[in-house]
Enzyme design. Structure first.
Site, mmCIF file in Angstrom:
data_model
loop_
_atom_site.group_PDB
_atom_site.id
_atom_site.type_symbol
_atom_site.label_atom_id
_atom_site.label_comp_id
_atom_site.label_asym_id
_atom_site.label_seq_id
_atom_site.Cartn_x
_atom_site.Cartn_y
_atom_site.Cartn_z
ATOM 1 N N LYS A 139 21.159 42.560 35.810
ATOM 2 C CA LYS A 139 21.518 41.939 34.525
ATOM 3 C C LYS A 139 20.316 41.781 33.599
ATOM 4 O O LYS A 139 20.473 41.776 32.379
ATOM 5 C CB LYS A 139 22.203 40.586 34.754
ATOM 6 C CG LYS A 139 23.611 40.734 35.307
ATOM 7 C CD LYS A 139 24.490 39.538 34.982
ATOM 8 C CE LYS A 139 25.930 39.806 35.402
ATOM 9 N NZ LYS A 139 26.814 38.666 35.223
ATOM 10 N N LYS A 225 34.145 50.362 37.404
ATOM 11 C CA LYS A 225 35.070 49.249 37.586
ATOM 12 C C LYS A 225 35.672 48.834 36.236
ATOM 13 O O LYS A 225 34.972 48.838 35.225
ATOM 14 C CB LYS A 225 34.244 48.100 38.181
ATOM 15 C CG LYS A 225 34.915 46.806 38.352
ATOM 16 C CD LYS A 225 33.922 45.804 38.893
ATOM 17 C CE LYS A 225 33.345 44.929 37.797
ATOM 18 N NZ LYS A 225 34.315 44.112 37.091
ATOM 19 N N LYS A 228 35.362 43.298 31.899
ATOM 20 C CA LYS A 228 35.412 42.612 30.604
ATOM 21 C C LYS A 228 34.315 43.113 29.684
ATOM 22 O O LYS A 228 34.444 43.100 28.477
ATOM 23 C CB LYS A 228 35.158 41.120 30.806
ATOM 24 C CG LYS A 228 36.281 40.352 31.419
ATOM 25 C CD LYS A 228 35.840 38.895 31.499
ATOM 26 C CE LYS A 228 36.386 38.237 32.721
ATOM 27 N NZ LYS A 228 35.596 37.108 33.173
HETATM 28 P P1 ATP Z 1 31.874 41.093 33.637
HETATM 29 O O1 ATP Z 1 31.974 42.522 33.189
HETATM 30 O O2 ATP Z 1 31.485 40.132 32.559
HETATM 31 O O3 ATP Z 1 31.079 40.925 34.924
HETATM 32 P P2 ATP Z 1 34.314 41.166 35.106
HETATM 33 O O4 ATP Z 1 35.375 41.989 34.482
HETATM 34 O O5 ATP Z 1 33.547 41.790 36.235
HETATM 35 O O6 ATP Z 1 33.370 40.643 33.956
HETATM 36 P P3 ATP Z 1 34.233 38.588 36.354
HETATM 37 O O7 ATP Z 1 34.450 37.352 35.538
HETATM 38 O O8 ATP Z 1 32.833 38.984 36.722
HETATM 39 O O9 ATP Z 1 34.956 39.812 35.596
HETATM 40 O O10 ATP Z 1 35.088 38.512 37.689
HETATM 41 C C1 ATP Z 1 36.096 37.559 37.908
HETATM 42 C C2 ATP Z 1 36.788 37.916 39.209
HETATM 43 O O11 ATP Z 1 37.530 39.136 39.040
HETATM 44 C C3 ATP Z 1 35.828 38.169 40.377
HETATM 45 O O12 ATP Z 1 36.415 37.625 41.547
HETATM 46 C C4 ATP Z 1 35.742 39.673 40.474
HETATM 47 O O13 ATP Z 1 35.440 40.111 41.819
HETATM 48 C C5 ATP Z 1 37.151 40.093 40.035
HETATM 49 N N1 ATP Z 1 37.139 41.410 39.397
HETATM 50 C C6 ATP Z 1 36.471 41.743 38.280
HETATM 51 N N2 ATP Z 1 36.709 43.026 37.945
HETATM 52 C C7 ATP Z 1 37.548 43.526 38.887
HETATM 53 C C8 ATP Z 1 38.154 44.808 39.096
HETATM 54 N N3 ATP Z 1 37.956 45.811 38.260
HETATM 55 N N4 ATP Z 1 38.963 44.960 40.174
HETATM 56 C C9 ATP Z 1 39.180 43.936 41.022
HETATM 57 N N5 ATP Z 1 38.632 42.712 40.891
HETATM 58 C C10 ATP Z 1 37.826 42.497 39.835
HETATM 59 MG MG MG Z 2 31.731 40.812 37.036
#
Ligand code: ATP
Ligand code: MG
Length: 363
Positions: A139, A225, A228
């Protein structure tokens, strides 16, 4: 303070889930209020919270889910956005089926014990341990010197988040395993350094990998993946997307020119096809092989509309509830206030025990 120590905890919780049989459980997990919640968050995390709360309740157990707003300030952020994302995340979690009579739902900022315990644990965490955290390296990127101190010490706050409640199980994805190990190391060292063997202050939490953990990939790149923080909105299905948007995104999703195979092995080397079939399987509750028995030999021209419809069926009640709740600021505030009051109560004993173990006089 003995009554608050890990071994003297009164409640012994046993979940009916086969992988957890005979396990004493208190589940604690957090989710950051940054960006819009998406299908990956739902299938990979939120849906499991909803299942866990039912398992936990059935066995008289407990689930605590918090919105990690204190974590969100470790990166550059906009205060107005943080406020609205926090409330929108509450609305999302409730819209997805989190029941605040079963789960303690709150935000960290209303439970000062998280930040307090982090400071106490900063005395135990070692620079060398934090220096090994790969997420900080990822990060902070090339701008290590310019990264915030909060980004560096964020894993200590995560340790405080779970140790405060004597969590026994923490649902984690691959990306968080290292931080949970760190929480265990901190708990172990604190117990060794400041507690008698008979009265450790902290429980060492175990990782909990949900049986149906789904990893959802981007609609634009089957090897990345769904996230967000992906700049392209077309890469993900947001939980707030309406039916037309969902259909449009699915139809524009990247695919290849081949028809679908008849079994899973045929999806090897076809990450986008595998992702779409896996999403269909996850939302309908079928196995990938069952989906392929039905759609094997078909092109995406037929499969995509079916996938879009399956998604709309699952997501439209969620987005309807979300849109109604989002307007109801009073209810959202009340949910957080009630959850935070309960969390303050649940964490108070451990925090007091930690102060006491360190020899800090609190009057
Ligand atoms: P960022 O890109 O800001 O890291 P993110 O989309 O990864 O956001 P998080 O808030 O980091 O979302 O994750 C929240 C929860 O959702 C965590 O438990 C993470 O493991 C799960 N998660 C995030 N993205 C995925 C995905 N693509 N598939 C399955 N689980 C996910
Ligand atoms: Mg994440």
């Amino acid at each position: 303070m003995a009554s608050y120590g890990a071994r003297s905890r009164q409640r012994r919780l046993i979940l009916p889930n086969p992988s957890l049989t005979e396990t004493i459980m208190r589940v604690v997990s957090g989710i950051q209020p940054t960006g819009k919640p998406h299908l990956g968050n739902y299938l990979g995390a939120i849906r499991n919270y909803v299942k866990l709360q039912d398992d936990a309740i059935a066995a008289g157990g407990e689930c605590l889910i918090f919105i990690a707003d204190l974590h969100a300030i470790s990166m550059p952020h906009d205060p107005a956005e943080l406020r609205s994302s926090t409330l929108e995340l509450v609305a999302t979690l409730v819209a997805c089926g989190l029941d605040t009579n079963k789960t303690v739902l709150f935000n960290q900022a209303q439970v000062p014990a998280h930040a307090e315990l982090q400071w106490l644990l900063n005395g135990t965490a070692r620079m060398g341990w934090l220096n090994r955290m790969t997420q900080f390296k990822d990060k902070s990127g090339k701008n290590r010197e310019g990264a915030s101190i909060a980004l560096f010490t964020y894993p200590v706050l995560q340790a405080a988040d779970v140790l405060l409640y004597q969590a026994t199980h923490v649902p984690v994805g691959d990306d968080q395993k290292q931080h949970l190990e760190l929480a265990r190391d901190i708990a172990q060292k604190f117990n060794n350094d400041f507690c008698s063997d008979a009265e450790p202050v902290f429980t060492l939490p175990e990782p909990y990998i949900p049986p149906e953990a789904a990893r959802i990939m981007s609609l634009r790149d089957g090897l990345a993946k769904m996230s967000k923080s992906d700049p392209s909105d077309m890469s993900r299905i947001n939980l707030s997307d309406d039916a037309d948007t969902i259909m449009k995104k699915v139809k524009k999703a990247k695919t290849d020119a081949e028809p679908l195979p008849f079994e899973k092995a045929g999806l090897g080397g076809r990450p986008e096809a595998l992702n779409l079939v896996s999403i269909y399987a996850a939302v309908t509750g079928e196995s990938v092989d069952a989906v392929l028995r039905h759609y094997g030999g078909e092109g995406f021209g037929r499969f995509k509309p079916a996938l879009g419809e399956a998604l709309v069926e699952v997501l439209s009640p969620i987005s309807e509830r979300f849109n109604a709740l989002k307007q109801d600021r009073e209810s959202l505030d009340a949910i957080l206030a009630r959850g935070a009051a309960r969390a303050r109560e649940m964490g108070g004993g451990t925090l007091a025990a930690a102060y006491n173990a360190l020899g800090l006089v609190r009057g």
